[in-house]
Design a protein around this motif. Structure first.
Motif, mmCIF file in Angstrom:
data_model
loop_
_atom_site.group_PDB
_atom_site.id
_atom_site.type_symbol
_atom_site.label_atom_id
_atom_site.label_comp_id
_atom_site.label_asym_id
_atom_site.label_seq_id
_atom_site.Cartn_x
_atom_site.Cartn_y
_atom_site.Cartn_z
ATOM 1 N N GLU A 193 1.292 -0.864 0.088
ATOM 2 C CA GLU A 193 -0.049 -0.003 -0.471
ATOM 3 C C GLU A 193 0.610 1.309 0.187
ATOM 4 O OE1 GLU A 193 -3.340 -0.004 3.053
ATOM 5 O OE2 GLU A 193 -3.891 -1.846 1.972
ATOM 6 N N ALA A 194 1.941 1.413 -1.095
ATOM 7 C CA ALA A 194 2.321 2.270 -1.581
ATOM 8 C C ALA A 194 1.569 3.364 -1.316
ATOM 9 C CB ALA A 194 3.401 2.558 -2.681
ATOM 10 N N ALA A 195 2.878 4.867 -0.885
ATOM 11 C CA ALA A 195 1.674 6.356 -1.106
ATOM 12 C C ALA A 195 1.334 6.797 -1.954
ATOM 13 C CB ALA A 195 2.004 7.245 -0.351
ATOM 14 N N VAL A 196 0.237 6.757 -3.018
ATOM 15 C CA VAL A 196 0.076 7.355 -4.125
ATOM 16 C C VAL A 196 -0.515 8.557 -4.550
ATOM 17 C CG1 VAL A 196 -1.424 6.908 -6.150
ATOM 18 C CG2 VAL A 196 -0.598 4.752 -4.766
ATOM 19 N N ASP A 197 -0.323 9.305 -5.071
ATOM 20 C CA ASP A 197 -0.666 10.937 -4.702
ATOM 21 C C ASP A 197 -1.639 11.641 -5.614
ATOM 22 O OD1 ASP A 197 -0.759 13.462 -4.511
ATOM 23 O OD2 ASP A 197 1.178 13.880 -4.809
ATOM 24 N N GLN B 17 -4.069 13.458 -11.037
ATOM 25 C CA GLN B 17 -4.774 14.512 -11.735
ATOM 26 C C GLN B 17 -3.934 15.465 -11.898
ATOM 27 O OE1 GLN B 17 -7.184 15.059 -7.893
ATOM 28 N NE2 GLN B 17 -8.862 13.911 -8.878
ATOM 29 N N ALA B 18 -3.017 15.830 -11.668
ATOM 30 C CA ALA B 18 -2.511 17.434 -12.549
ATOM 31 C C ALA B 18 -1.412 16.332 -13.599
ATOM 32 C CB ALA B 18 -0.992 17.554 -11.055
ATOM 33 N N PHE B 19 -0.943 15.014 -13.488
ATOM 34 C CA PHE B 19 -0.869 14.641 -14.797
ATOM 35 C C PHE B 19 -1.673 14.859 -16.110
ATOM 36 C CE2 PHE B 19 3.086 11.702 -12.578
ATOM 37 C CZ PHE B 19 3.953 13.119 -12.039
ATOM 38 N N TYR C 164 -4.319 8.566 -16.516
ATOM 39 C CA TYR C 164 -3.720 9.652 -14.539
ATOM 40 C C TYR C 164 -5.372 9.356 -14.168
ATOM 41 C CZ TYR C 164 0.832 9.127 -15.989
ATOM 42 O OH TYR C 164 2.015 8.591 -16.227
ATOM 43 N N TYR C 165 -6.219 9.897 -14.510
ATOM 44 C CA TYR C 165 -7.595 10.572 -13.729
ATOM 45 C C TYR C 165 -7.802 9.296 -13.399
ATOM 46 C CZ TYR C 165 -7.997 14.660 -16.259
ATOM 47 O OH TYR C 165 -6.884 16.594 -16.885
ATOM 48 N N LYS C 166 -8.146 7.704 -14.261
ATOM 49 C CA LYS C 166 -8.464 6.663 -13.676
ATOM 50 C C LYS C 166 -7.279 6.253 -12.167
ATOM 51 C CE LYS C 166 -9.641 2.149 -15.128
ATOM 52 N NZ LYS C 166 -9.802 1.118 -16.474
ATOM 53 N N LEU C 167 -6.587 6.476 -12.593
ATOM 54 C CA LEU C 167 -5.928 6.194 -11.184
ATOM 55 C C LEU C 167 -6.029 6.713 -10.222
ATOM 56 C CD1 LEU C 167 -2.177 5.412 -13.305
ATOM 57 C CD2 LEU C 167 -3.416 3.667 -12.182
ATOM 58 N N ALA C 168 -6.214 7.784 -10.688
ATOM 59 C CA ALA C 168 -5.971 8.864 -9.352
ATOM 60 C C ALA C 168 -7.568 8.221 -8.820
ATOM 61 C CB ALA C 168 -6.570 10.285 -9.251
ATOM 62 N N ARG C 169 -9.021 7.979 -9.353
ATOM 63 C CA ARG C 169 -9.953 7.504 -9.173
ATOM 64 C C ARG C 169 -10.224 6.516 -8.325
ATOM 65 N NH1 ARG C 169 -12.009 8.918 -13.952
ATOM 66 N NH2 ARG C 169 -11.904 7.058 -14.635
ATOM 67 N N LYS C 170 -9.161 5.570 -8.648
ATOM 68 C CA LYS C 170 -8.782 4.241 -8.108
ATOM 69 C C LYS C 170 -8.281 4.182 -6.711
ATOM 70 C CE LYS C 170 -8.264 0.524 -10.536
ATOM 71 N NZ LYS C 170 -7.063 -0.410 -11.939
ATOM 72 N N GLU C 171 -7.772 4.906 -6.880
ATOM 73 C CA GLU C 171 -6.982 5.091 -5.314
ATOM 74 C C GLU C 171 -7.771 5.871 -4.219
ATOM 75 O OE1 GLU C 171 -4.009 4.956 -2.446
ATOM 76 O OE2 GLU C 171 -4.456 4.254 -4.581
ATOM 77 N N THR C 172 -8.614 6.678 -4.804
ATOM 78 C CA THR C 172 -9.670 7.197 -3.344
ATOM 79 C C THR C 172 -10.747 6.601 -3.011
ATOM 80 O OG1 THR C 172 -9.001 10.030 -5.602
ATOM 81 C CG2 THR C 172 -11.909 9.289 -3.799
#
Length: 186
Positions: free
Chosen positions: A46-50, A55-57, A108-116
């Motif tokens: 569970e590495a910290a994902v920013d 989203q900025a990318f 990148y948006y999808k990765l951000a949503r998954k992490e959220t």
């Protein structure tokens, strides 16, 4: 005299039975507590994902594309370095050359949503673990304060309902069902 000896040995038997009951409940309580504490610890994967960076990318890729600063339909390399509008610093963004600019941004948006979502589910799971630990702490306190076999047997039923003790078995070896509460719907 015989009555005094009888009372003494009955008292000894009751204390022995109380100690056995207490030990029988303390062991599964501690095992369950240790298991829940281990589950509450962060996992190594569970590495910290920013999420903000992800989203900025996506935002940077779409903004530079809409400004015409990203040529062609898609990237030719596996990364691009763009200037961050907020900080003025260069930002290296990993890309998939097989995808277009918009597909990379959507990734990148999808990765951000998954992490959220993952964080929300973990928070929900931790809340459930904390509630279970609070219940175990209450049971441990009741166990420590229980006096006598009658109180310990009543507490054993609480332990069964909490799933810490196996259901009692009848004479034939089958598990006995817990009595239904009044007003309970079957």
């Amino acid at each position: 005299v015989l009555s005094l000896v009888n009372d003494y040995y009955l008292g000894q038997l009751e204390r022995l039975r109380a100690r056995q009951l207490r030990d029988a409940m303390a062991q599964p309580l501690e095992r369950e507590r240790a298991k829940l504490c281990k589950q509450a610890e962060p996992q190594p994967d569970e590495a910290a994902v920013d999420v903000v960076a992800l989203q900025a990318f996506g935002d940077l890729l779409l903004t530079y594309r809409s400004m015409g600063r990203l040529p062609g339909e898609g990237p030719r390399e596996d990364h691009v370095v763009l200037e961050d509008f907020a900080t003025g610093e260069p930002v290296a963004i990993a890309l998939n050359p097989a995808w277009g600019w918009q597909a990379n941004a959507q990734h990148y948006y999808k990765l951000a949503r998954k992490e959220t979502v993952r964080r929300a589910l973990r928070a929900e799971r931790l809340q459930g673990l904390c509630q279970r630990l609070d219940r175990l702490d209450a049971l441990a306190l009741w166990l420590a304060q229980a006096q006598g076999v009658a109180e310990l047997e009543a507490l054993a039923e609480e332990f069964r309902q909490a799933g810490l003790l196996a259901a009692e078995r009848s004479e034939g070896g089958a598990k006995r069902k817990a009595p239904k509460e009044e007003g309970a719907v079957a």
